[in-house]
Write a protein that holds these residues in place. Sequence first.
Motif, short mmCIF file in Angstrom:
data_model
loop_
_atom_site.label_atom_id
_atom_site.label_comp_id
_atom_site.label_asym_id
_atom_site.label_seq_id
_atom_site.Cartn_x
_atom_site.Cartn_y
_atom_site.Cartn_z
N GLU A 29 92.60 17.11 -11.89
CA GLU A 29 92.16 18.13 -10.94
C GLU A 29 90.93 17.66 -10.17
O GLU A 29 90.88 17.78 -8.93
N CYS A 36 91.06 14.53 -1.78
CA CYS A 36 91.59 15.36 -0.69
C CYS A 36 90.51 16.21 -0.03
O CYS A 36 90.83 17.17 0.69
N GLU A 39 90.67 20.08 -0.20
CA GLU A 39 91.81 20.83 0.35
C GLU A 39 92.88 20.98 -0.73
O GLU A 39 93.61 20.04 -1.04
N ARG A 40 92.98 22.18 -1.29
CA ARG A 40 93.84 22.40 -2.44
C ARG A 40 95.33 22.24 -2.11
O ARG A 40 96.10 21.75 -2.93
N GLU A 41 95.75 22.64 -0.90
CA GLU A 41 97.17 22.50 -0.57
C GLU A 41 97.55 21.02 -0.52
O GLU A 41 98.60 20.62 -1.03
N MET A 42 96.71 20.20 0.09
CA MET A 42 96.99 18.77 0.12
C MET A 42 96.92 18.18 -1.28
O MET A 42 97.75 17.36 -1.68
N ALA A 44 97.59 19.59 -4.04
CA ALA A 44 98.80 19.96 -4.77
C ALA A 44 99.97 19.06 -4.38
O ALA A 44 100.75 18.64 -5.25
N ARG A 45 100.10 18.74 -3.09
CA ARG A 45 101.18 17.85 -2.65
C ARG A 45 101.00 16.45 -3.22
O ARG A 45 101.96 15.83 -3.70
N ASP A 53 100.88 19.09 -11.78
CA ASP A 53 100.94 20.40 -11.15
C ASP A 53 99.53 20.98 -11.09
O ASP A 53 98.98 21.36 -12.13
N ALA A 55 98.45 23.75 -9.85
CA ALA A 55 98.35 25.19 -10.15
C ALA A 55 98.26 25.45 -11.65
O ALA A 55 97.47 26.30 -12.09
N HIS A 80 99.89 8.59 0.93
CA HIS A 80 99.20 9.80 1.39
C HIS A 80 97.89 9.48 2.10
O HIS A 80 97.35 10.33 2.81
#
Length: 231
Positions: A29, A36, A39-42, A44-45, A53, A55, A80
């Motif tokens: 985490e 990133c 940026e949590r959305e990035m 996560a990807r 995971d 989340a 990425h």
Amino acid sequence: MDLRNVKGLLFDKDGTLFDFAATWEPWAEAFLLRVCDGEREMAARVGADIGFDLATRRFAPDSIAIAGTPQQVVDALAPHFPERPPSDLLELINAEAARAPQREAVPLRPFLQGLRDRGLRLGVATNDAEHPARAHLLAAGVVDMFDFIAGFDSGHGGKPSPGQLHAFATHVGLPASSIAMVGDSIHDLAAARVAGMGRIAVLTGPATAEDLAPHADLVLPDIGHLPGRLI
């Protein structure tokens, strides 16, 4: 496995000396959010591509981060971050790894001292880099208990190749047949088989007894059960 002839024990680090989940889930985490830029959305990807995971803060059983080397994690992450040199990603991984919290599988100092008092030679062979591995062992107050410490970048390769195991045997002057590899993954046990060493599995990593038993001479709940099996 007959442990009467064992004169050396070579330990994996994560999932063996230290509880895997307690160490590497917080690391993943922290690393993902740092790389990133928060940026949590990035994150996560990116995490999904290394089997993490964000989340749930859980690794998938087949995550490259479980048994792979940091370089293999870099290879998975690199697409990425095309603007970042892979060497920068590796440096960031190792920096976060060195700061990762460590939960000892058992109180390590008395456990290791008991093995040394029996005259056993001790080593660590990890797919982590050597610098964070030494940092973790130093923080636990046990780095001096080992005759040999090798990471994937120490010049012997990483598991499941047997290079680290051969190097330990040479370093301590013992035949492979008198050494047991203690680990929590099939990679550890496969390396031991190729090296001609005993194979002792522990269940303080992600793998289950059903996963490990076909590849092991002995399966224990954790390393704390090992002294009772030594004769």
